[in-house]
Design a protein around this motif. Structure first.
Motif, PDB file in Angstrom:
ATOM      1  N   ILE A   9      -6.645  -9.272  -1.562  1.00 42.50           N
ATOM      2  CA  ILE A   9      -6.043  -9.061  -0.245  1.00 42.50           C
ATOM      3  C   ILE A   9      -4.531  -9.256  -0.335  1.00 42.50           C
ATOM      4  O   ILE A   9      -3.751  -8.488   0.248  1.00 42.50           O
ATOM      5  N   ALA A  10      -4.129 -10.272  -1.108  1.00 44.58           N
ATOM      6  CA  ALA A  10      -2.690 -10.516  -1.304  1.00 44.58           C
ATOM      7  C   ALA A  10      -2.027  -9.318  -1.975  1.00 44.58           C
ATOM      8  O   ALA A  10      -0.915  -8.920  -1.613  1.00 44.58           O
ATOM      9  N   ALA A  11      -2.710  -8.729  -2.956  1.00 48.08           N
ATOM     10  CA  ALA A  11      -2.163  -7.553  -3.649  1.00 48.08           C
ATOM     11  C   ALA A  11      -2.043  -6.360  -2.691  1.00 48.08           C
ATOM     12  O   ALA A  11      -1.080  -5.596  -2.755  1.00 48.08           O
ATOM     13  N   LEU A  12      -3.010  -6.217  -1.781  1.00 44.63           N
ATOM     14  CA  LEU A  12      -2.943  -5.153  -0.786  1.00 44.63           C
ATOM     15  C   LEU A  12      -1.733  -5.331   0.124  1.00 44.63           C
ATOM     16  O   LEU A  12      -1.026  -4.378   0.444  1.00 44.63           O
ATOM     17  N   ILE A  13      -1.510  -6.569   0.544  1.00 44.14           N
ATOM     18  CA  ILE A  13      -0.354  -6.853   1.413  1.00 44.14           C
ATOM     19  C   ILE A  13       0.946  -6.609   0.656  1.00 44.14           C
ATOM     20  O   ILE A  13       1.910  -6.079   1.209  1.00 44.14           O
ATOM     21  N   LYS A  14       0.961  -7.005  -0.612  1.00 46.80           N
ATOM     22  CA  LYS A  14       2.156  -6.784  -1.439  1.00 46.80           C
ATOM     23  C   LYS A  14       2.488  -5.300  -1.534  1.00 46.80           C
ATOM     24  O   LYS A  14       3.654  -4.888  -1.438  1.00 46.80           O
ATOM     25  N   GLN A  15       1.443  -4.486  -1.700  1.00 41.09           N
ATOM     26  CA  GLN A  15       1.631  -3.045  -1.834  1.00 41.09           C
ATOM     27  C   GLN A  15       1.871  -2.366  -0.481  1.00 41.09           C
ATOM     28  O   GLN A  15       2.520  -1.328  -0.407  1.00 41.09           O
ATOM     29  N   ASN A  16       1.353  -2.992   0.587  1.00 39.47           N
ATOM     30  CA  ASN A  16       1.428  -2.383   1.916  1.00 39.47           C
ATOM     31  C   ASN A  16       1.912  -3.414   2.931  1.00 39.47           C
ATOM     32  O   ASN A  16       1.163  -3.838   3.810  1.00 39.47           O
ATOM     33  N   PRO A  17       3.165  -3.834   2.813  1.00 38.65           N
ATOM     34  CA  PRO A  17       3.674  -4.896   3.690  1.00 38.65           C
ATOM     35  C   PRO A  17       3.704  -4.472   5.150  1.00 38.65           C
ATOM     36  O   PRO A  17       3.884  -3.294   5.463  1.00 38.65           O
ATOM     37  N   PHE A  18       3.490  -5.454   6.022  1.00 39.07           N
ATOM     38  CA  PHE A  18       3.500  -5.178   7.455  1.00 39.07           C
ATOM     39  C   PHE A  18       4.921  -4.815   7.882  1.00 39.07           C
ATOM     40  O   PHE A  18       5.885  -5.422   7.444  1.00 39.07           O
ATOM     41  N   LYS A  19       5.043  -3.812   8.745  1.00 32.20           N
ATOM     42  CA  LYS A  19       6.353  -3.376   9.223  1.00 32.20           C
ATOM     43  C   LYS A  19       6.304  -3.151  10.731  1.00 32.20           C
ATOM     44  O   LYS A  19       5.230  -2.943  11.304  1.00 32.20           O
ATOM     45  N   SER A  20       7.466  -3.216  11.342  1.00 34.39           N
ATOM     46  CA  SER A  20       7.549  -2.898  12.763  1.00 34.39           C
ATOM     47  C   SER A  20       7.332  -1.400  12.943  1.00 34.39           C
ATOM     48  O   SER A  20       7.377  -0.623  11.993  1.00 34.39           O
ATOM     49  N   ASP A  21       7.102  -0.986  14.176  1.00 35.71           N
ATOM     50  CA  ASP A  21       6.884   0.437  14.451  1.00 35.71           C
ATOM     51  C   ASP A  21       8.084   1.275  14.023  1.00 35.71           C
ATOM     52  O   ASP A  21       7.942   2.399  13.547  1.00 35.71           O
ATOM     53  N   ILE A  22       9.270   0.726  14.198  1.00 34.40           N
ATOM     54  CA  ILE A  22      10.486   1.456  13.828  1.00 34.40           C
ATOM     55  C   ILE A  22      10.569   1.610  12.318  1.00 34.40           C
ATOM     56  O   ILE A  22      10.885   2.679  11.791  1.00 34.40           O
ATOM     57  N   GLN A  23      10.260   0.510  11.599  1.00 35.14           N
ATOM     58  CA  GLN A  23      10.319   0.558  10.132  1.00 35.14           C
ATOM     59  C   GLN A  23       9.241   1.462   9.554  1.00 35.14           C
ATOM     60  O   GLN A  23       9.397   2.001   8.467  1.00 35.14           O
ATOM     61  N   GLU A  41      -0.016   8.747   8.343  1.00 36.85           N
ATOM     62  CA  GLU A  41      -0.973   8.165   9.298  1.00 36.85           C
ATOM     63  C   GLU A  41      -1.949   7.229   8.598  1.00 36.85           C
ATOM     64  O   GLU A  41      -2.281   6.163   9.106  1.00 36.85           O
ATOM     65  N   ALA A  42      -2.392   7.622   7.401  1.00 38.06           N
ATOM     66  CA  ALA A  42      -3.341   6.790   6.649  1.00 38.06           C
ATOM     67  C   ALA A  42      -2.706   5.468   6.223  1.00 38.06           C
ATOM     68  O   ALA A  42      -3.336   4.409   6.290  1.00 38.06           O
ATOM     69  N   GLU A  43      -1.456   5.538   5.786  1.00 36.75           N
ATOM     70  CA  GLU A  43      -0.745   4.322   5.382  1.00 36.75           C
ATOM     71  C   GLU A  43      -0.548   3.390   6.573  1.00 36.75           C
ATOM     72  O   GLU A  43      -0.720   2.171   6.466  1.00 36.75           O
ATOM     73  N   TYR A  44      -0.186   3.991   7.706  1.00 38.43           N
ATOM     74  CA  TYR A  44       0.032   3.189   8.910  1.00 38.43           C
ATOM     75  C   TYR A  44      -1.271   2.510   9.359  1.00 38.43           C
ATOM     76  O   TYR A  44      -1.288   1.331   9.724  1.00 38.43           O
ATOM     77  N   GLU A  45      -2.377   3.258   9.326  1.00 37.44           N
ATOM     78  CA  GLU A  45      -3.670   2.715   9.752  1.00 37.44           C
ATOM     79  C   GLU A  45      -4.116   1.578   8.844  1.00 37.44           C
ATOM     80  O   GLU A  45      -4.662   0.575   9.312  1.00 37.44           O
ATOM     81  N   LEU A  46      -3.908   1.735   7.526  1.00 35.99           N
ATOM     82  CA  LEU A  46      -4.280   0.675   6.595  1.00 35.99           C
ATOM     83  C   LEU A  46      -3.514  -0.605   6.903  1.00 35.99           C
ATOM     84  O   LEU A  46      -4.095  -1.690   6.989  1.00 35.99           O
ATOM     85  N   ARG A  47      -2.207  -0.487   7.084  1.00 28.44           N
ATOM     86  CA  ARG A  47      -1.390  -1.671   7.352  1.00 28.44           C
ATOM     87  C   ARG A  47      -1.762  -2.313   8.679  1.00 28.44           C
ATOM     88  O   ARG A  47      -1.781  -3.541   8.803  1.00 28.44           O
ATOM     89  N   LEU A  48      -2.062  -1.497   9.658  1.00 30.78           N
ATOM     90  CA  LEU A  48      -2.448  -1.997  10.969  1.00 30.78           C
ATOM     91  C   LEU A  48      -3.755  -2.790  10.883  1.00 30.78           C
ATOM     92  O   LEU A  48      -3.881  -3.900  11.427  1.00 30.78           O
ATOM     93  N   ASN A  49      -4.733  -2.233  10.186  1.00 25.62           N
ATOM     94  CA  ASN A  49      -6.034  -2.900  10.037  1.00 25.62           C
ATOM     95  C   ASN A  49      -5.926  -4.148   9.179  1.00 25.62           C
ATOM     96  O   ASN A  49      -6.587  -5.158   9.446  1.00 25.62           O
ATOM     97  N   LEU A  50      -5.101  -4.073   8.150  1.00 28.00           N
ATOM     98  CA  LEU A  50      -4.922  -5.227   7.271  1.00 28.00           C
ATOM     99  C   LEU A  50      -4.270  -6.382   8.031  1.00 28.00           C
ATOM    100  O   LEU A  50      -4.684  -7.546   7.906  1.00 28.00           O
ATOM    101  N   GLU A  51      -3.266  -6.059   8.826  1.00 18.64           N
ATOM    102  CA  GLU A  51      -2.596  -7.100   9.616  1.00 18.64           C
ATOM    103  C   GLU A  51      -3.557  -7.711  10.638  1.00 18.64           C
ATOM    104  O   GLU A  51      -3.582  -8.932  10.850  1.00 18.64           O
ATOM    105  N   GLU A  52      -4.357  -6.867  11.278  1.00 12.83           N
ATOM    106  CA  GLU A  52      -5.342  -7.344  12.254  1.00 12.83           C
ATOM    107  C   GLU A  52      -6.353  -8.270  11.583  1.00 12.83           C
ATOM    108  O   GLU A  52      -6.730  -9.317  12.139  1.00 12.83           O
TER     109      GLU A  52
END
Length: 454
Positions: A400-414, A420-431
């Motif tokens: 999970i840590a490696a996933l976060i490292k590869q797909n860090p959480f970002k603000s909507d602007i960033q 869309e797939a990348e955004y959805e992954l990060r959104l679900n991972l953060e949730e």
């Protein structure tokens, strides 16, 4: 008798630094130095001068301008007049000037003073950039940049917007500049920053970096004040009877300070810190009275932080243990060997045609062996939110840590450049992360900070 000071009628404490001209008129009228006729005369002169400036604003091409533009020009005029009145020995002298000199003449003197201040501030700006602290902190660097404070000198309009401060200034000073506008604000801000820089330059850049990294590994993105952290660390070292040179303090020494300082009343704590401050100034051989005065002015804030740290059992958040990030233990993460492209395409097709979520999760659990394949599947297999959470449940904390490292959480602007797939992954991972127990969540983020891809 010659040493007796003149008694001033107007109390300068009642005057506004921000609206000096208006407050002079109000106080002078209240004290009987100006009468109704004087106020009316000054007001008429201000209106006449506004008409003159408004005509020059559009080059005489129009007989009228927008109300908000006229209001802004009037504010600019009053600011410039007030700036000159401030330069006089006292408020009573300012009233005498108003009674004996026309408003347009006073404005001219104020306008000349602005030009003089602009030259002075440009020089201070050069000095502040010359003695800047070399740091990773973004807001500090951005503020000192030509696109930060530097924009002021390109955009400032002293003729019609003298009261404005057109500059990008996000870095927070230890002692914020209040009740000032225009060129006065910029001058005071840079004077304070110059002092903070001068103090911090007594310490090695690397040691300041370790101190701030110990406070927060992501300090480069935080709105922090470097001077405040360095001064606090120096005082902590002195209170723990250590050398302040490296700004180093240990966990045991912080616990010792917590035990000792918790015995103090608010008064005795303040007195103890005042004595430590005098000792710090002496040991650092600080001879600039402006730096000394600024340190003393910063003391109430630091004292309050220490008192709060003691009260909340969080003194380790005030006195920080420096950390050298290069010595921090690293974790090597092996991603594994990816499957052949043909096999991967068959797997994705199988997942896409599977009707039930549990079947899809079972397929992933059985056939996916490498982390890189798993990450690709999270992008390509069109899993819904519930299925993503089930996949995350299958993973170890390091994965999970490696996933976060590869797909860090970002603000909507960033995240605007993400698919869309990348955004959805990060959104679900953060949730998913946000619903984990605090202890496990902290452990995962600690792994994120030390993980190394192989």
């Amino acid at each position: 008798m010659g040493n007796i000071k003149n008694r001033h009628i107007i109390d300068s404490n009642n005057l506004s630094e921000e609206s000096y001209f208006i407050s002079i008129l109000q106080e002078a009228y209240a004290c009987g130095l100006l009468y109704d006729s004087d106020i009316e005369n000054i007001q008429l002169q201000c209106i006449d001068f506004l008409a003159y400036k408004s005509e020059r604003y559009d080059g005489g091409e129009s007989s009228s301008i927008r109300v908000e533009v006229a209001e802004n020009i009037m504010k600019s005029n009053l600011y410039t007049i007030g700036l000159y009145l401030k330069s006089l020995p006292d408020a009573d002298s300012a009233v005498s000037e108003l009674k004996s000199t026309r408003i347009d003449e006073i404005y001219k003197k104020g306008r000349d003073l602005i030009d003089e201040k602009i030259r002075t501030v440009k020089h201070i700006y050069k000095l502040a950039k010359k003695n800047k602290v070399f740091t990773l902190n973004y807001t500090y660097n951005a503020t000192l940049d030509d696109n930060g404070i530097g924009t002021f000198f390109r955009l400032y309009n002293p003729d019609y917007e003298a009261h404005e401060t057109p500059a990008s200034i996000d870095y927070q000073l230890c002692n914020p500049v209040i009740n000032l506008e225009g060129i006065e604000f910029i001058q005071k801000y840079l004077e304070n920053l110059l002092i903070e820089n001068e103090f911090c330059r007594n310490f090695d850049t690397q040691d300041i970096h370790y101190l701030l990294y110990g406070y927060d590994e992501g300090y480069k993105d935080l709105l922090i004040n470097i001077f405040e952290h360095v001064l606090t660390a120096g005082l902590g070292c002195l209170l723990a009877n250590k050398s302040i040179k490296k700004l180093e303090i240990s966990e045991d020494e912080i616990q010792f300070l917590d035990k000792e300082l918790s015995k103090d009343t608010n008064y005795s704590l303040a007195l103890k810190l005042q004595n430590a401050t005098k000792k710090l100034i002496e040991k650092m051989n600080i001879i600039n009275p402006l730096v000394e005065e600024y340190i003393e002015r910063s003391l109430p804030k630091i004292t309050s932080n220490i008192a709060y740290g003691i009260k909340t059992n969080a003194l380790d958040k005030v006195f920080v243990i420096p950390i050298n990030p290069d010595l921090k233990q690293k974790i090597k993460f092996l991603s594994g060997v990816k499957m052949e492209d043909e096999d991967y395409r068959k797997l994705i097709n199988q997942l896409l045609i599977s009707e039930y979520s549990l079947d899809r999760i079972a397929i992933i659990k059985e056939k996916v062996e490498s982390f890189n394949d798993l990450e690709d599947i999270l992008f390509d297999s069109e899993l819904n939110d519930e299925e993503m959470a089930l996949v995350f449940d299958m993973l170890e904390d390091i994965e999970i840590a490696a996933l976060i490292k590869q797909n860090p959480f970002k603000s909507d602007i960033q995240a605007v450049d993400l698919s869309e797939a990348e955004y959805e992954l990060r959104l679900n991972l953060e949730e998913y992360i946000n619903h984990l127990p605090i202890g496990r969540k902290e452990q995962i983020f600690e792994m994120v900070s030390v993980i190394i891809d192989e």
